[in-house]
Design a protein around this motif. Structure first.
Motif, mmCIF file in Angstrom:
data_model
loop_
_atom_site.group_PDB
_atom_site.id
_atom_site.type_symbol
_atom_site.label_atom_id
_atom_site.label_comp_id
_atom_site.label_asym_id
_atom_site.label_seq_id
_atom_site.Cartn_x
_atom_site.Cartn_y
_atom_site.Cartn_z
ATOM 1 N N ILE A 1 3.804 -1.723 8.034
ATOM 2 C CA ILE A 1 2.588 -1.003 8.448
ATOM 3 C C ILE A 1 2.924 0.445 8.781
ATOM 4 N N MET A 2 4.005 0.645 9.519
ATOM 5 C CA MET A 2 4.420 2.001 9.859
ATOM 6 C C MET A 2 4.831 2.786 8.606
ATOM 7 N N LEU A 3 5.526 2.110 7.687
ATOM 8 C CA LEU A 3 5.921 2.774 6.443
ATOM 9 C C LEU A 3 4.695 3.142 5.606
ATOM 10 N N GLU B 1 0.839 -1.204 0.000
ATOM 11 C CA GLU B 1 0.000 0.000 0.000
ATOM 12 C C GLU B 1 0.873 1.253 0.000
ATOM 13 N N GLY B 2 1.815 1.325 0.933
ATOM 14 C CA GLY B 2 2.689 2.484 0.991
ATOM 15 C C GLY B 2 3.628 2.575 -0.197
ATOM 16 N N GLN B 3 4.094 1.421 -0.680
ATOM 17 C CA GLN B 3 4.960 1.400 -1.858
ATOM 18 C C GLN B 3 4.222 1.899 -3.091
ATOM 19 N N LEU B 4 2.929 1.594 -3.172
ATOM 20 C CA LEU B 4 2.110 2.109 -4.262
ATOM 21 C C LEU B 4 1.965 3.625 -4.166
ATOM 22 N N TYR B 5 1.768 4.149 -2.934
ATOM 23 C CA TYR B 5 1.701 5.601 -2.743
ATOM 24 C C TYR B 5 2.996 6.260 -3.199
ATOM 25 N N ALA B 6 4.122 5.657 -2.790
ATOM 26 C CA ALA B 6 5.421 6.240 -3.146
ATOM 27 C C ALA B 6 5.606 6.243 -4.659
ATOM 28 N N GLY B 7 5.208 5.149 -5.297
ATOM 29 C CA GLY B 7 5.326 5.086 -6.750
ATOM 30 C C GLY B 7 4.443 6.098 -7.444
ATOM 31 N N ALA C 1 4.989 -2.804 -6.701
ATOM 32 C CA ALA C 1 3.925 -1.972 -6.132
ATOM 33 C C ALA C 1 4.075 -0.522 -6.584
ATOM 34 N N GLY C 2 5.320 -0.029 -6.627
ATOM 35 C CA GLY C 2 5.545 1.342 -7.104
ATOM 36 C C GLY C 2 5.094 1.521 -8.539
ATOM 37 N N LEU C 3 5.383 0.527 -9.379
ATOM 38 C CA LEU C 3 4.916 0.583 -10.763
ATOM 39 C C LEU C 3 3.391 0.534 -10.827
ATOM 40 N N GLY C 4 2.763 -0.191 -9.887
ATOM 41 C CA GLY C 4 1.301 -0.190 -9.837
ATOM 42 C C GLY C 4 0.749 1.198 -9.605
ATOM 43 N N GLY C 5 1.387 1.952 -8.692
ATOM 44 C CA GLY C 5 0.968 3.335 -8.475
ATOM 45 C C GLY C 5 1.167 4.193 -9.703
ATOM 46 N N LEU D 1 -6.276 5.982 -4.605
ATOM 47 C CA LEU D 1 -5.175 5.034 -4.425
ATOM 48 C C LEU D 1 -5.443 4.042 -3.304
ATOM 49 N N PHE D 2 -6.262 4.429 -2.364
ATOM 50 C CA PHE D 2 -6.402 3.665 -1.116
ATOM 51 C C PHE D 2 -6.946 2.263 -1.355
ATOM 52 N N GLY D 3 -6.320 1.273 -0.734
ATOM 53 C CA GLY D 3 -6.846 -0.089 -0.684
ATOM 54 C C GLY D 3 -6.238 -1.082 -1.652
ATOM 55 N N TYR D 4 -5.592 -0.611 -2.699
ATOM 56 C CA TYR D 4 -5.054 -1.550 -3.686
ATOM 57 C C TYR D 4 -4.009 -2.483 -3.073
ATOM 58 N N GLY D 5 -3.164 -1.941 -2.209
ATOM 59 C CA GLY D 5 -2.129 -2.775 -1.608
ATOM 60 C C GLY D 5 -2.695 -3.839 -0.698
ATOM 61 N N PHE D 6 -3.708 -3.480 0.083
ATOM 62 C CA PHE D 6 -4.311 -4.453 0.993
ATOM 63 C C PHE D 6 -5.117 -5.504 0.227
#
Length: 359
Positions: free
Chosen positions: A139-141, A84-90, A254-258, A276-281
């Motif tokens: 989770i923290m990231l 989830e966070g990696q997708l946000y970063a991407g 995941a970054g490429l997914g974002g 963006l929310f929820g794709y990672g979970f």
């Protein structure tokens, strides 16, 4: 004469199909409790890809990426909750790169891969070098990425006209859609907006991941280390390096997914990150349903993507609120993922042994 139970006799595929059937039954029960027609509701969910094909195709494509981001480290014993966070970063890196270098989507894709990969590698280093549990660290990231991106969106990338949205990805930096007039007649009628090219990107990514894992020497080392790291180490496999590579690869995916979501569909990020929310979970459930196999993940992503478009459909046809539609989807995904995950518990083997003794 078939033995008990049928799904176990059919193997993993039978267990997955039985899980899907029970998941749909769970969704039907929720619909009935909500006062809707359960049979019609389930039919509308299953056929929703016909009515909302764009939602179906886009969501399925992104889920392929986040599911791979969970599945690849899992073989090494890592639970990457950080897709989830990696997708946000991407997504953030892709947007910034697209605004800075607007002539092609390539720099944005590279930036997204690097941003997500660094997040994944950082979590891997915390686990391998400092023995910090990756579930806690990712989770923290996720939260760090979420609130950092919200701050960036509001403070630095906000559109001067629509302040709750970022600036748009420039036209030349977008991943294009195939125009509907170029599609064959059956697709042309349903895909009025065209066909998203990100579908091909995610499909090629999944096929490439499958080929690397099952058809190359590095893939053999990866599978060997995942099956027994001590035996692999005794044979000269750099297990620690493989573990770090699996987490870095997960972050890249995941970054490429974002990036695919921003460059190929939404072209903006809203201030609440709702797009963006929820794709990672959701990718965690998709990976379990797909048996952590890249080809199975493609099929599972289509199923869960269909559920996403189905939630839009049943709000209209069953006249239920969006919250209840999400409960229906959640019930189906939870049931399917939980039952599909039984294969990792040893329960099917024990039941099969019992059935054999009764047989």
């Amino acid at each position: 004469m078939p033995r008990l139970p049928v799904a176990i006799g059919l193997g993993d595929a039978g267990l997955t199909l039985a899980a899907v059937a029970l998941g749909l039954a769970a969704g039907a029960i929720v619909l009935a409790l909500g006062g809707a027609d359960p049979l019609r509701g389930v039919a509308d969910i299953l056929l929703s890809f016909i009515y909302y094909p764009e939602i179906f195709l886009v969501r399925s494509s992104i889920l392929v990426m986040t599911a791979l981001a969970f599945a690849i480290p899992l073989r090494m014993g890592f639970f990457n909750i950080g897709a989830e966070g990696q997708l946000y970063a991407g997504a953030a890196a892709a947007l910034v790169a697209a605004l800075a270098l607007p002539h092609t989507p390539l720099p944005a894709l590279v930036a997204a891969a690097v941003a997500g990969g660094l997040m994944g590698l950082f979590a891997g280093l915390l686990r391998v070098k400092l023995n910090i549990n990756e579930v806690l660290s990712t989770i923290m990231l996720n939260w760090i990425a979420f609130w950092s991106l919200r701050y960036i969106v509001v403070e630095y990338l906000a559109d001067p006209v629509y302040s709750h949205l970022t600036l748009e990805v420039p036209l030349e930096a977008r991943i294009p859609w195939i125009p509907s007039e170029l599609l064959p007649p059956p697709l042309k009628e349903h895909l009025r907006s065209g066909f998203p090219m990100i579908v091909f990107v995610s499909l090629v990514t999944a096929l490439t991941a499958w080929a690397i894992i099952y058809k190359t020497v590095p893939g053999l080392r990866y599978r060997f280390a995942g099956a027994n790291e001590y035996a692999a180490a005794s044979r000269g496999v750099a297990v620690e390096r493989v573990k770090l590579a699996s987490m870095a690869a997960a972050g890249v995916l995941a970054g490429l997914g974002g990036a695919l979501l921003i460059l190929g569909h939404s072209y903006r990020i809203d201030s609440t990150l709702s797009g963006l929310f929820g794709y990672g979970f959701e990718g965690i459930g998709v990976a379990l349903i797909g048996r952590n196999n890249p080809l199975g993940i493609v099929a599972a992503s289509l199923f869960v993507g269909d559920l996403a478009s189905g939630s839009e459909r049943i709000q209209v046809t069953a006249r239920i609120p969006a919250e209840l539609a999400d409960v229906v989807n959640g019930s189906i995904i939870f049931t399917v993922a939980a039952l599909s995950g039984l294969r990792y518990t040893g329960v099917p083997r024990r039941l099969s042994s019992i059935a054999g003794r009764l047989g």
